[in-house]
Design a protein around this motif. Structure first.
Motif, PDB file in Angstrom:
ATOM      1  N   ARG A   1       0.859  -1.183   0.000  1.00 13.33           N
ATOM      2  CA  ARG A   1       0.000   0.000   0.000  1.00 13.33           C
ATOM      3  C   ARG A   1       0.892   1.229   0.000  1.00 13.33           C
ATOM      4  NH1 ARG A   1      -3.071  -2.880   4.462  1.00 13.33           N
ATOM      5  NH2 ARG A   1      -4.953  -3.729   3.512  1.00 13.33           N
ATOM      6  N   ILE A   2       0.507   2.250  -0.709  1.00 16.26           N
ATOM      7  CA  ILE A   2       1.331   3.447  -0.786  1.00 16.26           C
ATOM      8  C   ILE A   2       1.397   4.171   0.546  1.00 16.26           C
ATOM      9  CG2 ILE A   2      -0.338   5.248  -1.415  1.00 16.26           C
ATOM     10  CD1 ILE A   2       3.011   4.433  -3.171  1.00 16.26           C
ATOM     11  N   THR A   3       0.435   3.883   1.441  1.00 18.10           N
ATOM     12  CA  THR A   3       0.483   4.491   2.766  1.00 18.10           C
ATOM     13  C   THR A   3       1.731   4.065   3.531  1.00 18.10           C
ATOM     14  OG1 THR A   3      -1.000   2.705   3.438  1.00 18.10           O
ATOM     15  CG2 THR A   3      -1.988   4.876   3.060  1.00 18.10           C
ATOM     16  N   SER A   4       2.245   2.869   3.251  1.00 19.66           N
ATOM     17  CA  SER A   4       3.492   2.436   3.881  1.00 19.66           C
ATOM     18  C   SER A   4       4.636   3.333   3.451  1.00 19.66           C
ATOM     19  CB  SER A   4       3.795   0.977   3.524  1.00 19.66           C
ATOM     20  OG  SER A   4       2.822   0.105   4.046  1.00 19.66           O
ATOM     21  N   ALA A   5       4.631   3.751   2.193  1.00 20.10           N
ATOM     22  CA  ALA A   5       5.664   4.652   1.708  1.00 20.10           C
ATOM     23  C   ALA A   5       5.535   6.035   2.343  1.00 20.10           C
ATOM     24  CB  ALA A   5       5.589   4.757   0.188  1.00 20.10           C
ATOM     25  N   ARG A   6       4.305   6.494   2.552  1.00 15.13           N
ATOM     26  CA  ARG A   6       4.101   7.806   3.181  1.00 15.13           C
ATOM     27  C   ARG A   6       4.636   7.820   4.615  1.00 15.13           C
ATOM     28  NH1 ARG A   6      -1.327   8.179   0.385  1.00 15.13           N
ATOM     29  NH2 ARG A   6      -1.121   9.892  -1.116  1.00 15.13           N
ATOM     30  N   ARG A   7       4.552   6.679   5.298  1.00 13.52           N
ATOM     31  CA  ARG A   7       5.033   6.622   6.675  1.00 13.52           C
ATOM     32  C   ARG A   7       6.539   6.503   6.759  1.00 13.52           C
ATOM     33  NH1 ARG A   7       0.073   3.815   7.393  1.00 13.52           N
ATOM     34  NH2 ARG A   7       0.980   1.866   6.652  1.00 13.52           N
ATOM     35  N   ALA A   8       7.191   6.042   5.702  1.00 12.21           N
ATOM     36  CA  ALA A   8       8.633   5.786   5.729  1.00 12.21           C
ATOM     37  C   ALA A   8       9.439   7.077   5.639  1.00 12.21           C
ATOM     38  CB  ALA A   8       9.016   4.849   4.591  1.00 12.21           C
ATOM     39  N   GLU A   9      10.646   7.020   6.143  1.00  8.65           N
ATOM     40  CA  GLU A   9      11.544   8.170   6.017  1.00  8.65           C
ATOM     41  C   GLU A   9      12.068   8.289   4.595  1.00  8.65           C
ATOM     42  OE1 GLU A   9      14.516   7.461   8.920  1.00  8.65           O
ATOM     43  OE2 GLU A   9      13.209   7.836  10.635  1.00  8.65           O
ATOM     44  N   ARG A  10      12.310   7.132   3.961  1.00  5.74           N
ATOM     45  CA  ARG A  10      12.769   7.135   2.561  1.00  5.74           C
ATOM     46  C   ARG A  10      12.031   6.050   1.804  1.00  5.74           C
ATOM     47  NH1 ARG A  10      18.817   6.531   1.499  1.00  5.74           N
ATOM     48  NH2 ARG A  10      18.635   4.828   3.003  1.00  5.74           N
ATOM     49  N   VAL A  11      11.996   6.217   0.476  1.00  2.79           N
ATOM     50  CA  VAL A  11      11.289   5.268  -0.383  1.00  2.79           C
ATOM     51  C   VAL A  11      12.231   4.845  -1.506  1.00  2.79           C
ATOM     52  CG1 VAL A  11       9.310   4.891  -1.904  1.00  2.79           C
ATOM     53  CG2 VAL A  11       9.070   6.365   0.112  1.00  2.79           C
ATOM     54  N   LEU A  12      12.289   3.524  -1.749  1.00  2.00           N
ATOM     55  CA  LEU A  12      13.040   2.986  -2.885  1.00  2.00           C
ATOM     56  C   LEU A  12      12.024   2.468  -3.895  1.00  2.00           C
ATOM     57  CD1 LEU A  12      15.716   1.995  -4.237  1.00  2.00           C
ATOM     58  CD2 LEU A  12      15.378  -0.170  -3.007  1.00  2.00           C
TER      59      LEU A  12
ATOM     60  N   GLY B   1      11.793  -1.358 -13.257  1.00  2.00           N
ATOM     61  CA  GLY B   1      12.522  -1.992 -14.361  1.00  2.00           C
ATOM     62  C   GLY B   1      14.011  -1.927 -14.105  1.00  2.00           C
ATOM     63  N   ASP B   2      14.754  -1.395 -15.070  1.00  2.00           N
ATOM     64  CA  ASP B   2      16.202  -1.292 -14.920  1.00  2.00           C
ATOM     65  C   ASP B   2      16.616  -0.003 -14.229  1.00  2.00           C
ATOM     66  OD1 ASP B   2      15.448   0.395 -16.913  1.00  2.00           O
ATOM     67  OD2 ASP B   2      16.961  -0.258 -18.379  1.00  2.00           O
ATOM     68  N   ARG B   3      15.638   0.744 -13.692  1.00  2.00           N
ATOM     69  CA  ARG B   3      15.937   1.986 -12.992  1.00  2.00           C
ATOM     70  C   ARG B   3      15.446   1.896 -11.559  1.00  2.00           C
ATOM     71  NH1 ARG B   3      12.666   6.042 -16.509  1.00  2.00           N
ATOM     72  NH2 ARG B   3      11.272   4.231 -16.408  1.00  2.00           N
ATOM     73  N   VAL B   4      16.120   2.613 -10.681  1.00  2.00           N
ATOM     74  CA  VAL B   4      15.681   2.720  -9.291  1.00  2.00           C
ATOM     75  C   VAL B   4      15.657   4.192  -8.915  1.00  2.00           C
ATOM     76  CG1 VAL B   4      16.559   0.466  -8.620  1.00  2.00           C
ATOM     77  CG2 VAL B   4      18.036   2.464  -8.406  1.00  2.00           C
ATOM     78  N   HIS B   5      14.749   4.540  -8.033  1.00  2.00           N
ATOM     79  CA  HIS B   5      14.634   5.906  -7.555  1.00  2.00           C
ATOM     80  C   HIS B   5      14.616   5.853  -6.037  1.00  2.00           C
ATOM     81  CE1 HIS B   5      13.517   7.201 -11.655  1.00  2.00           C
ATOM     82  NE2 HIS B   5      12.818   6.068 -11.687  1.00  2.00           N
ATOM     83  N   LEU B   6      15.375   6.702  -5.403  1.00  2.00           N
ATOM     84  CA  LEU B   6      15.489   6.710  -3.945  1.00  2.00           C
ATOM     85  C   LEU B   6      15.315   8.131  -3.438  1.00  2.00           C
ATOM     86  CD1 LEU B   6      16.149   5.067  -1.367  1.00  2.00           C
ATOM     87  CD2 LEU B   6      18.559   5.620  -1.755  1.00  2.00           C
ATOM     88  N   GLY B   7      14.453   8.290  -2.461  1.00  2.00           N
ATOM     89  CA  GLY B   7      14.227   9.606  -1.880  1.00  2.00           C
ATOM     90  C   GLY B   7      13.064   9.558  -0.925  1.00  2.00           C
ATOM     91  N   THR B   8      12.660  10.729  -0.424  1.00  2.00           N
ATOM     92  CA  THR B   8      11.474  10.775   0.419  1.00  2.00           C
ATOM     93  C   THR B   8      10.235  10.653  -0.463  1.00  2.00           C
ATOM     94  OG1 THR B   8      11.232  13.166   0.292  1.00  2.00           O
ATOM     95  CG2 THR B   8      12.701  12.293   2.014  1.00  2.00           C
ATOM     96  N   HIS B   9       9.102  10.441   0.183  1.00  2.00           N
ATOM     97  CA  HIS B   9       7.847  10.350  -0.567  1.00  2.00           C
ATOM     98  C   HIS B   9       7.611  11.621  -1.378  1.00  2.00           C
ATOM     99  CE1 HIS B   9       3.578   9.778  -1.408  1.00  2.00           C
ATOM    100  NE2 HIS B   9       3.352  10.963  -0.836  1.00  2.00           N
ATOM    101  N   ASP B  10       7.767  12.762  -0.737  1.00  2.00           N
ATOM    102  CA  ASP B  10       7.510  14.028  -1.435  1.00  2.00           C
ATOM    103  C   ASP B  10       8.491  14.239  -2.583  1.00  2.00           C
ATOM    104  OD1 ASP B  10       5.422  14.514   0.278  1.00  2.00           O
ATOM    105  OD2 ASP B  10       6.621  15.705   1.683  1.00  2.00           O
ATOM    106  N   GLU B  11       9.772  13.885  -2.359  1.00  2.00           N
ATOM    107  CA  GLU B  11      10.764  14.062  -3.421  1.00  2.00           C
ATOM    108  C   GLU B  11      10.431  13.204  -4.633  1.00  2.00           C
ATOM    109  OE1 GLU B  11      14.646  15.009  -0.553  1.00  2.00           O
ATOM    110  OE2 GLU B  11      14.312  13.000  -1.382  1.00  2.00           O
ATOM    111  N   LEU B  12      10.023  11.957  -4.406  1.00  2.00           N
ATOM    112  CA  LEU B  12       9.739  11.059  -5.528  1.00  2.00           C
ATOM    113  C   LEU B  12       8.464  11.462  -6.263  1.00  2.00           C
ATOM    114  CD1 LEU B  12      10.686   7.506  -4.182  1.00  2.00           C
ATOM    115  CD2 LEU B  12      12.009   9.050  -5.624  1.00  2.00           C
TER     116      LEU B  12
END
Length: 587
Positions: free
Chosen positions: A531-542, A546-557
C-alpha cells in the motif's frame, strides 16, 4: 538434528531406530520362539505317535498327539502378546521417517528458487507409509515364517539328521541364488519406483496447467507426455515381474526337492533301519507342512517386501535433510546495523534476465525504508537477498561493514529478521509463539509487544497468552497469523527487521499500527510495501522501476518520478483514507 550412523541415510535411520528399541525387539524374539514351539514339536510328536500306532499302542499315540493342543495354545498366547510390541516398534519408526522427510522438504523449500513440487512431497509421504506397512508386515508375517522355518529345521535335525543335512544343503543353495538375484531385483525395484514418481510428477504438472493446455489446444501433447511416463512405468513393472519369476524356481530346490528325495529314499532308509516309519512320517511332516510353505512365502512374499523396504528406505534417504554440521567459523555480528548494498545483481538462472541489476544503496542504522514497485519487479527478491536467504549473483550486501555471507548463520538470524507474507504459527500457546525468539522476555515485554502490534483482540478471543493454537495456526485467520509473527519478531533481539508484505492481510489501520510500532522500535526497518500508505510513513522510499531505481522521500519522488507519481495517483484514486488515522511516522 539427530546424528545418523554411517551409510545410506534411509537404512541407517532404520538401524538406529531399531537399535534404540532393542528391548521391544528382544520381546518380539522371545514371544516368537514361544509361538514356534508347535512347529518344533509337531514332527517329533507325529513321529512318536505313528510308531505307537504301528505298535498297536493307540492310547499312547493319542496322548502324544494331544500334546500338540497345549503347545498350540501357548503359540496363540504368544501371538496375542506380540502385537503391542510390534506397535511399540513400528509407529516410532514411522514417525522418525516422517520427521526426516519433513525436515528435508522444508530445507529444500528454503533453498529452492522455484516453486516447491508438492506432488513429490506427497509421494515421499506415501513412501513413508509404505515403509511403515512393509516393516509391520515383515515383523508380523515374515518373522513368523522365519521362526517357523528355523524351528522346522531344528526339529528335523533332532528327528532325522541325515534328511536334515541334505535339506540344509539344498536350502542353502536356494538362499545363495536368492542372494545373487537380490541386487538385480533391487535395481529393478528402484527403477520402477522412480518411474512411478515420474508419473505422479508429470500428471501433477499436467493437471495443474490443464486450463493453459486447453487454451492453447495442447491437450493431446500434454496427455502424450503423461502417457509416455505411464508406458515406461508399465515396462519397468513387467521387467521386475519377469525377474521375480526366477525366484519361484528356488522354491522347488529348497522346499519340494528335499521331500521328493525323502520319498525316493524311504525304502532304502527303512531297510537299512536308518529311520523308522514314524521318523519318515515326522520328517515328511516337517518338509511338507512347515518347510516348503515357509520357503515359498519367503521367496514369494518376503523377497518382494524386503526389496520394497530397501528401495523405499534408500529413496527416502535421498530426501532427508543433510545432518547439520557444526556451525562453520564465521565472523560475529557487528556492533552496528547499517546495510550497504554494492553492485547487487541477481538472476534465477544462468541465462535469465537479472531481477536486480547493479543495485547500490545504503540503509543507515535506524532508517525506515519502504520498497515499492509493480508486482514481480523484484521486491521480495531484494528482501530475501538482504536477509541472506539468497546469494547475490554479483555484488555484496554488508551489515555493519561485514559481508552477510561471512557472518555466522546463528548470529545473522539473531541480528536480522524477515517476516514474509506467509506467516507461520507453531503448535502451542500464544506465549510460546511470541517468545520463540526471545525466551527470556518478561511479562512486561509481552504486554508491550501485544499492545504495540495490536494483538489484544486476538488474546481476548482466545482467552489470553496461554491459549493454545494448532499447527500452522489452523484456528487463526491469515491476518491473526501475521499479527503473531509480528509480535514474535517485535520481542526478538533483531535490530534489522524486514517486513515483506507482512501486513498484507491486515486492514489499513492495523497495518499502520504495526509499522509505527516497528519504526519506533530500536533498529532499522525495511518495508516491502503493498500500500502506498506504507511509503508515506517511511523516512525514505526505494522505487524499483525496471532497470531503474529511484530513492528519496515520498515528497521528493512524487516530484521527481513520473512512475512514482502515477503509483500514488492510482492508490489515491482508490479512496483509502482510513490509513491516515495514525501518525505518518513515529516522533
Amino acid at each position: 538434528m539427530r546424528r545418523r550412523s554411517p551409510g545410506s541415510p534411509g537404512p541407517a535411520l532404520l538401524r538406529q531406530e531399531l537399535w534404540a528399541r532393542r528391548r521391544a525387539l528382544a520381546r518380539i524374539a522371545l514371544w516368537s520362539i514361544v509361538e514356534s514351539l508347535p512347529v518344533l514339536l509337531s514332527g517329533l510328536l507325529v513321529s512318536a505317535a505313528t510308531d505307537r500306532f504301528l505298535a498297536r499302542d493307540v492310547g499312547a499315540g493319542l496322548a502324544l498327539l494331544a500334546l500338540l493342543l497345549p503347545t498350540a495354545a501357548a503359540g496363540a498366547v504368544a501371538t496375542n502378546r506380540l502385537f503391542p510390541w510390534l506397535a511399540a516398534l513400528v509407529e516410532p519408526v514411522r514417525d522418525a521417517f516422517l520427521a526426516e522427510v519433513t525436515k528435508g522438504a522444508l530445507l529444500a523449500a528454503t533453498r529452492s528458487t522455484t516453486r516447491l513440487d508438492t506432488t513429490s512431497v506427497a509421494k515421499l509421504t506415501a513412501q513413508v507409509q509404505t515403509v511403515r506397512n512393509i516393516l509391520f508386515g515383515l515383523l508380523r508375517t515374515v518373522r513368523q515364517v522365519l521362526f517357523t522355518f528355523v524351528a522346522a529345521l531344528v526339529g528335523l535335525f533332532l528327528l532325522a539328521p541325515v534328511v536334515a543335512s541334505a535339506t540344509a544343503v539344498l536350502v542353502a543353495l536356494a538362499f545363495a541364488v536368492i542372494g545373487l538375484l537380490v541386487p538385480k531385483l533391487a535395481a529393478r525395484h528402484r527403477t520402477l519406483l522412480l518411474a512411478q514418481e515420474e508419473v505422479a510428477g508429470r500428471a501433477g504438472v499436467a493437471f495443474e496447467g490443464v486450463r493453459d493446455a486447453v487454451a492453447c489446444a495442447a491437450q493431446q501433447r500434454a496427455a502424450a507426455e503423461v502417457e509416455r511416463a505411464v508406458d515406461d512405468e508399465a515396462t519397468q513393472a513387467l521387467a521386475l515381474a519377469r525377474a521375480t519369476t526366477l525366484t519361484r524356481l528356488l522354491v522347488f530346490v529348497g522346499g519340494q526337492l528335499p521331500l521328493l528325495i525323502l520319498l525316493v529314499a524311504t525304502p532304502w532308509l527303512l531297510r537299512s533301519e536308518s529311520l523308522t516309519v514314524g521318523e519318515v512320517v515326522g520328517a515328511a511332516t516337517y518338509l511338507l507342512v512347515s518347510l516348503e510353505p515357509a520357503l515359498q512365502r519367503i521367496v514369494g512374499v518376503v523377497v518382494s517386501w524386503a526389496l520394497d523396504l530397501v528401495v523405499s528406505l534408500r529413496r527416502l534417504g535421498e530426501a532427508f535433510a543433510e545432518p547439520e554440521p557444526a556451525e562453520p567459523d564465521g565472523l560475529p555480528a557487528p556492533d552496528r546495523y547499517d546495510l550497504r548494498v554494492d553492485g547487487l545483481t541477481f538472476t534465477y538462472g544462468a541465462h535469465a534476465d537479472p531481477v536486480l541489476d547493479d543495485l547500490s544503496l545504503t540503509i543507515d542504522e535506524g532508517d525506515h525504508l519502504a520498497v515499492v514497485g509493480s508486482s514481480g519487479i523484484g521486491k521480495s527478491t531484494l528482501a530475501n537477498l538482504l536477509a541472506g536467504l539468497l546469494v547475490p549473483s554479483r555484488g555484496a550486501i554488508r551489515l555493519g561493514g561485514v559481508d552477510v555471507t561471512r557472518l555466522r548463520e546463528s548470529e545473522l538470524r539473531r541480528t536480522l529478521s524477515l517476516i514474509p507474507q506467509e506467516a507461520y504459527v507453531f503448535a502451542g500457546t500464544l506465549r510460546e509463539n511470541l517468545t520463540y525468539l526471545a525466551p527470556d522476555a518478561t511479562e512486561r515485554d509481552l504486554v508491550d509487544a501485544v499492545a504495540a502490534v495490536g494483538l489484544g483482540p486476538l488474546l481476548s478471543r482466545l482467552g489470553g497468552l496461554d491459549a493454545r493454537v494448532g499447527t500452522g495456526g489452523a484456528d487463526l485467520s491469515q491476518g491473526e497469523k501475521q499479527l503473531v509473527a509480528l509480535g514474535r519478531v517485535y520481542l526478538s533481539p533483531a535490530r534489522v527487521v524486514i517486513l515483506d508484505e507482512a501486513t498484507a492481510n491486515l486492514d489499513p489501520v492495523a497495518e499502520a499500527r504495526a509499522e509505527v510500532a516497528f519504526a519506533a522500535r530500536p533498529g532499522t526497518l525495511v518495508v516491502i510495501a503493498h500500500r502506498i500508505t506504507s511509503a508515506r510513513r517511511a523516512e525514505r522510499v526505494l522505487l524499483l522501476d525496471g532497470d531503474r531505481v529511484h530513492l528519496g522521500t515520498h515528497d521528493e519522488l512524487v516530484r521527481s518520478s513520473n512512475s512514482y507519481a502515477e503509483l500514488v495517483g492510482r492508490w489515491d484514486a482508490g479512496g483509502t483514507a482510513t490509513a491516515s488515522r495514525l501518525p505518518a511516522r513515529p516522533g
